[in-house]
Design a protein around this motif. Sequence first.
Motif, PDB file in Angstrom:
ATOM      1  N   ARG A   5      -8.479   0.428 -26.699  1.00 63.39           N
ATOM      2  CA  ARG A   5      -8.325   0.035 -25.271  1.00 63.39           C
ATOM      3  C   ARG A   5      -9.543   1.095 -24.712  1.00 63.39           C
ATOM      4  NH1 ARG A   5      -6.088   4.604 -22.101  1.00 63.39           N
ATOM      5  NH2 ARG A   5      -6.543   3.797 -20.182  1.00 63.39           N
ATOM      6  N   ALA A   6     -11.088  -0.348 -25.107  1.00 57.67           N
ATOM      7  CA  ALA A   6     -12.063   0.488 -25.009  1.00 57.67           C
ATOM      8  C   ALA A   6     -13.020  -0.381 -24.055  1.00 57.67           C
ATOM      9  CB  ALA A   6     -12.616   1.110 -26.473  1.00 57.67           C
ATOM     10  N   SER A   7     -14.307   0.173 -24.026  1.00 59.06           N
ATOM     11  CA  SER A   7     -14.966  -0.917 -23.137  1.00 59.06           C
ATOM     12  C   SER A   7     -16.467  -0.555 -23.746  1.00 59.06           C
ATOM     13  CB  SER A   7     -14.855  -0.467 -21.513  1.00 59.06           C
ATOM     14  OG  SER A   7     -13.932  -1.140 -21.165  1.00 59.06           O
ATOM     15  N   LEU A   8     -17.648  -1.544 -23.296  1.00 62.83           N
ATOM     16  CA  LEU A   8     -18.541  -1.944 -23.779  1.00 62.83           C
ATOM     17  C   LEU A   8     -19.743  -1.645 -22.546  1.00 62.83           C
ATOM     18  CD1 LEU A   8     -20.804  -1.626 -26.469  1.00 62.83           C
ATOM     19  CD2 LEU A   8     -20.966  -3.858 -25.758  1.00 62.83           C
ATOM     20  N   VAL A   9     -20.262  -1.116 -22.288  1.00 63.03           N
ATOM     21  CA  VAL A   9     -21.582  -0.640 -21.099  1.00 63.03           C
ATOM     22  C   VAL A   9     -22.906  -1.874 -21.552  1.00 63.03           C
ATOM     23  CG1 VAL A   9     -22.151  -0.482 -18.580  1.00 63.03           C
ATOM     24  CG2 VAL A   9     -20.108   0.492 -19.464  1.00 63.03           C
ATOM     25  N   LEU A  10     -23.565  -2.216 -21.614  1.00 57.12           N
ATOM     26  CA  LEU A  10     -24.946  -2.753 -21.381  1.00 57.12           C
ATOM     27  C   LEU A  10     -25.896  -2.457 -20.608  1.00 57.12           C
ATOM     28  CD1 LEU A  10     -24.666  -6.609 -23.562  1.00 57.12           C
ATOM     29  CD2 LEU A  10     -24.908  -4.038 -24.269  1.00 57.12           C
ATOM     30  N   LEU A  11     -27.021  -1.846 -19.946  1.00 56.33           N
ATOM     31  CA  LEU A  11     -27.626  -1.209 -19.435  1.00 56.33           C
ATOM     32  C   LEU A  11     -29.134  -1.331 -19.809  1.00 56.33           C
ATOM     33  CD1 LEU A  11     -26.494   2.057 -19.529  1.00 56.33           C
ATOM     34  CD2 LEU A  11     -25.915   0.778 -18.062  1.00 56.33           C
ATOM     35  N   ALA A  67     -27.165   0.871 -24.395  1.00 57.63           N
ATOM     36  CA  ALA A  67     -25.775   0.787 -24.402  1.00 57.63           C
ATOM     37  C   ALA A  67     -24.868   2.078 -24.402  1.00 57.63           C
ATOM     38  CB  ALA A  67     -25.003  -0.398 -25.713  1.00 57.63           C
ATOM     39  N   VAL A  68     -23.228   1.377 -23.923  1.00 53.12           N
ATOM     40  CA  VAL A  68     -22.777   2.384 -24.124  1.00 53.12           C
ATOM     41  C   VAL A  68     -21.260   1.621 -24.225  1.00 53.12           C
ATOM     42  CG1 VAL A  68     -21.036   4.797 -22.370  1.00 53.12           C
ATOM     43  CG2 VAL A  68     -23.670   3.589 -21.713  1.00 53.12           C
ATOM     44  N   LEU A  69     -20.658   2.820 -25.239  1.00 52.32           N
ATOM     45  CA  LEU A  69     -18.885   2.759 -25.445  1.00 52.32           C
ATOM     46  C   LEU A  69     -18.025   3.201 -25.337  1.00 52.32           C
ATOM     47  CD1 LEU A  69     -17.278   0.746 -27.608  1.00 52.32           C
ATOM     48  CD2 LEU A  69     -18.137   2.066 -29.498  1.00 52.32           C
ATOM     49  N   LEU A  70     -17.034   3.023 -24.472  1.00 51.63           N
ATOM     50  CA  LEU A  70     -16.140   3.794 -23.576  1.00 51.63           C
ATOM     51  C   LEU A  70     -15.175   3.618 -23.918  1.00 51.63           C
ATOM     52  CD1 LEU A  70     -17.561   2.705 -20.089  1.00 51.63           C
ATOM     53  CD2 LEU A  70     -18.331   5.173 -21.392  1.00 51.63           C
TER      54      LEU A  70
END
Length: 351
Positions: free
Chosen positions: A216-222, A269-272
Amino acid sequence: MRFLHRLVVVPGALARSLSPRDARAAQRWACASIVSAMLTSFVVQWLTSPDGTNVAAVGSTALVLGVAALVLRLPARVVAPWVVSVPLLGIVLIVKLDLPSGDAGVTGQVFFTVPVVWAATHLRWCGIALVTAATVAGEAVVVFSLLPLGQAVVDCTLMSALLGVLAGVLGRAASARQRLVEELAEQAGVDALTGLATRRVLDDATARLRAEPGVRASLVLLDLDRFKAINDTHGHLGGDAALVHVASVPRGCCRPGDVVARMGGDELAVLLVDTTPAAAAELADRFVDAVRRSPLHLPDGAVVPLSLSAGTAPLTASGDPGEDPYARADEALYAAKRAGRDRAVAAVLSA
């Protein structure tokens, strides 16, 4: 309550101080040392005994080999608190061999250096001090039991000084090597410009999460919009300042367990961790909005407006190659770019 707390905390702290620097390496070398000593004793007995080795010697050797094989299969963290017992048992064995043989000469005393060398190589300073003190005590038992008092005092003093120097020099070298390894590992995991984690750290964390059931996690690329124009107008120092400025936004918004990394160039990138896709999309919008509202102020007085494009994707199990979170987040990021930049787009998983 304080007494009970000490009963739990003090032994735990003592065990950590006596534990090895590298548990796995110490575990292997401990087993190798025990096996080598046992095999050497077996061979010496076989060569010197007129009747050859007896059943007890064969049985004890086989038992030690079996125990060593079992210990090697145990987790290093389980074995670590007991590793200090290896050099201590070695000291007892040396004393036990020297006293019956009456050997208090150089050949008998030189083996006392082995436990100290082993401890200084593998243990922390508390363990080194304990093993060195025990070795000096073992040396004293042998020489004062077998030599005249005057010679025993001289030999014990000289050996104690030698053992202390060995422990100090080798222990300091091992500590310096450990600090260097830790510094190199830290440098390899931290981006020098932004202070964020590196791609390797992000990849490792992502792989661990995808291997867990029910991830249960998400990846955000900026991606910093129009980064080339910033470099062309304000120089590379201005571009570096923009990256540092933008990097502070996700780092300030994330929780301690999340991973904020620089992928390379102007892409972050952010790994939430423990985050739903909806919450990740909302947080990506916050990143974009925060950068939009925080222009960069350069030392020459120039004010540079900045904006981000973001793409989010939920993590899926590692056994599903068709749902690579990097590829999904990257597709969403470029969708945000095509839609006019300065926005976040969430990826939609295929059915």
